[in-house]
Design a protein around this motif. Sequence first.
Motif, PDB file in Angstrom:
ATOM      1  N   GLY A 122       5.574  -8.129  -4.204  1.00  9.38           N
ATOM      2  CA  GLY A 122       5.496  -8.524  -2.803  1.00  9.38           C
ATOM      3  C   GLY A 122       6.227  -7.564  -1.885  1.00  9.38           C
ATOM      4  N   LYS A 123       7.395  -7.090  -2.315  1.00 11.45           N
ATOM      5  CA  LYS A 123       8.162  -6.151  -1.497  1.00 11.45           C
ATOM      6  C   LYS A 123       7.442  -4.822  -1.370  1.00 11.45           C
ATOM      7  CE  LYS A 123      12.817  -7.986  -2.134  1.00 11.45           C
ATOM      8  NZ  LYS A 123      14.178  -7.737  -2.674  1.00 11.45           N
ATOM      9  N   LEU A 124       6.860  -4.354  -2.460  1.00 13.10           N
ATOM     10  CA  LEU A 124       6.141  -3.084  -2.401  1.00 13.10           C
ATOM     11  C   LEU A 124       4.898  -3.206  -1.520  1.00 13.10           C
ATOM     12  CD1 LEU A 124       5.642  -0.197  -3.120  1.00 13.10           C
ATOM     13  CD2 LEU A 124       4.707  -0.926  -5.323  1.00 13.10           C
ATOM     14  N   LEU A 169       3.599  -4.298 -10.818  1.00 12.46           N
ATOM     15  CA  LEU A 169       4.804  -5.096 -10.650  1.00 12.46           C
ATOM     16  C   LEU A 169       4.393  -6.556 -10.501  1.00 12.46           C
ATOM     17  CD1 LEU A 169       6.692  -2.905  -7.992  1.00 12.46           C
ATOM     18  CD2 LEU A 169       7.092  -2.969 -10.466  1.00 12.46           C
ATOM     19  N   GLU A 170       5.368  -7.459 -10.624  1.00 11.83           N
ATOM     20  CA  GLU A 170       5.081  -8.877 -10.499  1.00 11.83           C
ATOM     21  C   GLU A 170       6.040  -9.544  -9.529  1.00 11.83           C
ATOM     22  OE1 GLU A 170       5.259 -10.574 -14.385  1.00 11.83           O
ATOM     23  OE2 GLU A 170       3.442  -9.574 -15.085  1.00 11.83           O
ATOM     24  N   ASN A 186      10.536   2.540  -2.371  1.00 13.04           N
ATOM     25  CA  ASN A 186      10.210   3.657  -1.501  1.00 13.04           C
ATOM     26  C   ASN A 186       9.034   4.406  -2.082  1.00 13.04           C
ATOM     27  OD1 ASN A 186      12.523   2.724  -0.537  1.00 13.04           O
ATOM     28  ND2 ASN A 186      13.730   4.518  -0.896  1.00 13.04           N
ATOM     29  N   VAL A 187       8.269   3.797  -2.962  1.00 11.91           N
ATOM     30  CA  VAL A 187       7.201   4.468  -3.649  1.00 11.91           C
ATOM     31  C   VAL A 187       6.072   4.737  -2.715  1.00 11.91           C
ATOM     32  CG1 VAL A 187       7.806   2.987  -5.491  1.00 11.91           C
ATOM     33  CG2 VAL A 187       5.776   2.606  -4.182  1.00 11.91           C
ATOM     34  N   PHE A 188       5.577   5.852  -2.905  1.00 13.21           N
ATOM     35  CA  PHE A 188       4.581   6.360  -1.968  1.00 13.21           C
ATOM     36  C   PHE A 188       3.338   5.499  -1.856  1.00 13.21           C
ATOM     37  CE2 PHE A 188       0.600   7.454  -2.140  1.00 13.21           C
ATOM     38  CZ  PHE A 188       0.206   8.104  -3.265  1.00 13.21           C
ATOM     39  N   THR A 189       2.927   4.859  -2.794  1.00 20.01           N
ATOM     40  CA  THR A 189       1.900   3.834  -2.714  1.00 20.01           C
ATOM     41  C   THR A 189       0.758   4.116  -1.801  1.00 20.01           C
ATOM     42  OG1 THR A 189       2.944   2.870  -0.917  1.00 20.01           O
ATOM     43  CG2 THR A 189       3.641   2.186  -3.048  1.00 20.01           C
ATOM     44  N   LEU A 190       0.135   5.109  -2.010  1.00 16.00           N
ATOM     45  CA  LEU A 190      -0.954   5.353  -1.100  1.00 16.00           C
ATOM     46  C   LEU A 190      -2.181   4.745  -1.672  1.00 16.00           C
ATOM     47  CD1 LEU A 190       0.109   8.595   0.025  1.00 16.00           C
ATOM     48  CD2 LEU A 190       0.834   6.345   0.374  1.00 16.00           C
ATOM     49  N   CYS A 191      -2.240   3.561  -1.459  1.00 17.75           N
ATOM     50  CA  CYS A 191      -3.384   2.902  -1.986  1.00 17.75           C
ATOM     51  C   CYS A 191      -4.558   3.345  -1.197  1.00 17.75           C
ATOM     52  CB  CYS A 191      -3.302   1.466  -1.785  1.00 17.75           C
ATOM     53  SG  CYS A 191      -1.665   0.845  -1.945  1.00 17.75           S
ATOM     54  N   LEU A 192      -4.459   3.382  -0.610  1.00 14.96           N
ATOM     55  CA  LEU A 192      -5.477   3.649   0.097  1.00 14.96           C
ATOM     56  C   LEU A 192      -6.051   4.373  -0.191  1.00 14.96           C
ATOM     57  CD1 LEU A 192      -5.811   2.279   1.085  1.00 14.96           C
ATOM     58  CD2 LEU A 192      -4.223   2.623   1.092  1.00 14.96           C
ATOM     59  N   HIS A 234       5.934  -3.162   2.030  1.00 19.12           N
ATOM     60  CA  HIS A 234       6.345  -1.830   2.481  1.00 19.12           C
ATOM     61  C   HIS A 234       5.123  -0.957   2.727  1.00 19.12           C
ATOM     62  CE1 HIS A 234       9.326   1.753   1.932  1.00 19.12           C
ATOM     63  NE2 HIS A 234       9.007   1.530   3.193  1.00 19.12           N
ATOM     64  N   LEU A 235       4.134  -1.040   1.878  1.00 20.33           N
ATOM     65  CA  LEU A 235       2.916  -0.248   2.047  1.00 20.33           C
ATOM     66  C   LEU A 235       2.167  -0.639   3.322  1.00 20.33           C
ATOM     67  CD1 LEU A 235       1.552  -0.144  -1.602  1.00 20.33           C
ATOM     68  CD2 LEU A 235       2.586   1.710  -0.296  1.00 20.33           C
ATOM     69  N   LYS A 236       2.241  -1.903   3.683  1.00 22.46           N
ATOM     70  CA  LYS A 236       1.549  -2.379   4.879  1.00 22.46           C
ATOM     71  C   LYS A 236       2.339  -2.094   6.158  1.00 22.46           C
ATOM     72  CE  LYS A 236      -0.772  -6.098   2.353  1.00 22.46           C
ATOM     73  NZ  LYS A 236      -0.923  -7.569   2.183  1.00 22.46           N
TER      74      LYS A 236
END
Length: 195
Positions: free
Chosen positions: A90-92, A84-85, A5-11, A95-97
């Motif tokens: 892949g799951k993260l 992560l590996e 559920n990490v915010f992962t705002l890569c963007l 989720h971000l996409k």
Amino acid sequence: MRSFNVFTLCLAVVALAAMSFAPSSSPNKSIDPSKSQITWKGYKVLGEHSGTIQLSSVDLDMSDGVLKGGSFSIDMTSIKCTDLEGEYAGKLEGHLKSDDFFGVAKFPTAKFDITKVVSRGKAGNYKIVGNLTIKGITKEIRFNAETSGEGAMTAKITVDRSDFEVRYGSGSFFDNLGDKTIYDEFDLEVSIVNG
């Protein structure tokens, strides 16, 4: 198992990503995205995640080595997690996409258009003002950038994901999230090299 559920705002991000202005001696010179890098870092109560995202195009307006304007696009489908590996990465990334975050199936590209360039008093140092578009929403952002005579540019940007309706896990919009809270702000670090 780690929470995704990490915010992962890569963007962004966001782009941003978003400082793809590699200086050049001629106007509107495009850069080679493979030689440049945007890294992102998102934060949550119990830690952080980081990764990369690719530029799809960059056009700069340069005059006598001075940045005048320009724009760039970010390929949101290229979001990668680097801390992560395997299955976890892949799951993260998935989720971000997803629509929880950046909805890349509907919004595969983020954009940044420079509206103002201000010298910070030293050659190659600028304050950049422009419009960042993520998920079809456009907001003005500001950040500092530095260029070199060798055609490179670096910049650090902080983006508030909630400005672009990316609210998953945000304590600003949901109560009682506890240690699952993902912070609204994420960081982008851009390193641009001429092609």
